[in-house]
Design a protein around this motif. Structure first.
Motif, PDB file in Angstrom:
ATOM      1  N   ALA A 162       0.821  -1.215   0.000  1.00 25.99           N
ATOM      2  CA  ALA A 162       0.000   0.000   0.000  1.00 25.99           C
ATOM      3  C   ALA A 162       0.857   1.268   0.000  1.00 25.99           C
ATOM      4  O   ALA A 162       0.515   2.262  -0.627  1.00 25.99           O
ATOM      5  N   ALA A 163       2.009   1.202   0.677  1.00 27.39           N
ATOM      6  CA  ALA A 163       2.869   2.381   0.776  1.00 27.39           C
ATOM      7  C   ALA A 163       3.392   2.823  -0.586  1.00 27.39           C
ATOM      8  O   ALA A 163       3.737   3.990  -0.785  1.00 27.39           O
ATOM      9  N   THR A 168      -0.214   4.751  -5.089  1.00 25.76           N
ATOM     10  CA  THR A 168      -0.767   6.110  -4.959  1.00 25.76           C
ATOM     11  C   THR A 168      -2.282   6.080  -4.782  1.00 25.76           C
ATOM     12  O   THR A 168      -2.846   7.024  -4.253  1.00 25.76           O
ATOM     13  N   ILE A 169      -2.924   4.990  -5.211  1.00 28.07           N
ATOM     14  CA  ILE A 169      -4.363   4.872  -4.975  1.00 28.07           C
ATOM     15  C   ILE A 169      -4.636   4.896  -3.467  1.00 28.07           C
ATOM     16  O   ILE A 169      -5.653   5.401  -3.023  1.00 28.07           O
ATOM     17  N   TYR A 170      -3.686   4.410  -2.687  1.00 25.16           N
ATOM     18  CA  TYR A 170      -3.818   4.514  -1.226  1.00 25.16           C
ATOM     19  C   TYR A 170      -3.168   5.786  -0.683  1.00 25.16           C
ATOM     20  O   TYR A 170      -3.792   6.541   0.062  1.00 25.16           O
ATOM     21  N   THR A 171      -1.916   6.055  -1.064  1.00 29.44           N
ATOM     22  CA  THR A 171      -1.209   7.185  -0.438  1.00 29.44           C
ATOM     23  C   THR A 171      -1.922   8.516  -0.703  1.00 29.44           C
ATOM     24  O   THR A 171      -1.960   9.376   0.178  1.00 29.44           O
ATOM     25  N   SER A 172      -2.520   8.658  -1.886  1.00 33.07           N
ATOM     26  CA  SER A 172      -3.186   9.929  -2.214  1.00 33.07           C
ATOM     27  C   SER A 172      -4.365  10.214  -1.284  1.00 33.07           C
ATOM     28  O   SER A 172      -4.657  11.372  -0.991  1.00 33.07           O
ATOM     29  N   ILE A 173      -5.014   9.163  -0.783  1.00 27.81           N
ATOM     30  CA  ILE A 173      -6.184   9.394   0.077  1.00 27.81           C
ATOM     31  C   ILE A 173      -5.780   9.703   1.518  1.00 27.81           C
ATOM     32  O   ILE A 173      -6.594  10.114   2.323  1.00 27.81           O
ATOM     33  N   ILE A 186      -8.832   0.138   2.640  1.00 32.04           N
ATOM     34  CA  ILE A 186      -8.161   0.133   1.335  1.00 32.04           C
ATOM     35  C   ILE A 186      -6.702  -0.313   1.507  1.00 32.04           C
ATOM     36  O   ILE A 186      -6.190  -1.118   0.731  1.00 32.04           O
ATOM     37  N   LYS A 187      -6.076   0.178   2.574  1.00 35.12           N
ATOM     38  CA  LYS A 187      -4.693  -0.220   2.860  1.00 35.12           C
ATOM     39  C   LYS A 187      -4.607  -1.734   3.070  1.00 35.12           C
ATOM     40  O   LYS A 187      -3.762  -2.408   2.478  1.00 35.12           O
ATOM     41  N   GLN A 188      -5.524  -2.250   3.894  1.00 27.18           N
ATOM     42  CA  GLN A 188      -5.515  -3.689   4.180  1.00 27.18           C
ATOM     43  C   GLN A 188      -5.749  -4.499   2.902  1.00 27.18           C
ATOM     44  O   GLN A 188      -5.072  -5.493   2.642  1.00 27.18           O
ATOM     45  N   GLY A 205      -2.918  -8.128  -1.136  1.00 29.86           N
ATOM     46  CA  GLY A 205      -2.697  -8.567  -2.510  1.00 29.86           C
ATOM     47  C   GLY A 205      -3.610  -7.931  -3.544  1.00 29.86           C
ATOM     48  O   GLY A 205      -3.562  -8.296  -4.711  1.00 29.86           O
ATOM     49  N   ALA A 206      -4.451  -6.988  -3.131  1.00 24.94           N
ATOM     50  CA  ALA A 206      -5.359  -6.300  -4.059  1.00 24.94           C
ATOM     51  C   ALA A 206      -6.120  -7.283  -4.953  1.00 24.94           C
ATOM     52  O   ALA A 206      -6.083  -7.207  -6.178  1.00 24.94           O
TER      53      ALA A 206
END
Ligand code: HEC
Length: 144
Positions: free
Chosen positions: A90-91, A94-99, A126-128, A133-134
């Motif tokens: 997740a780090a 950007t789909i996570y970091t941007s939020i 979302i991070k989890q 593994g998305a």
């Protein structure tokens, strides 16, 4: 009833109690379609979906940053400015970091003035999901 029976009945009741009071997110894997997709649909699709004509304004809307989030393959492919999803990290996504950025940051999503920040619970979900593994499950999304 022997002491042993009382103890084991007690233990079973405790186990049941802890099951029913389990927190909403954990344990277990996050399910994309029921837990993550509704957030993306509500908060991101408006600007990150297939080019379409807005029924209200009649204007053609292109996906912003060339990032489409309405299809799993395209979400993994990312956008023009390095927007991406890195399964398991997740780090780096950007789909996570941007939020997680403050509203005033130019990379924050949704952009400044375009809606509230996502809640901490939504961010963590979302991070989890990404760190697990998305996995999109059976979701096929819109056609490319
Ligand atoms: C109101 C429109 C709008 C909404 C809603 C929105 N975005 Fe964006 N997004 C943009 C724009 C515009 C860009 C292009 C970069 C910029 O100008 O900031 C962008 C770019 C991005 C990028 C970088 C993509 C790239 O490679 O250029 C990511 C990642 C992203 N958005 C994620 C999200 C997520 C996740 C959500 C939902 C929580 C979301 N966005 C909601 C407008 C939006």
């Amino acid at each position: 009833m022997t002491l042993k029976t009382i103890l084991s009945v007690g233990a079973a009741a405790l186990a049941l109690g802890s099951l029913s009071s389990a927190p909403a997110q954990t344990p277990g894997k996050v399910d994309f379609e029921t837990q993550v997709l509704p957030i993306f649909k509500e908060r991101c699709f408006d600007c990150h979906q297939k080019e379409h004509t807005d029924p209200k304004t009649g204007k053609v809307k292109k996906p912003k940053g060339k990032l489409r989030m309405d299809n799993p393959e395209l979400m993994l492919k990312g956008g023009s400015e390095g927007g991406d999803l890195t399964p398991g990290d997740a780090a780096k996504s950007t789909i996570y970091t941007s939020i997680t950025l403050p509203e005033t940051d130019e990379l924050a999503m949704p952009p400044e003035g375009k809606g509230d920040r996502l809640t901490k619970e939504q961010q963590d979900l979302i991070k989890q999901w990404i760190n697990e593994g998305a996995n999109f499950g059976a979701w096929k999304g819109a056609e490319k």
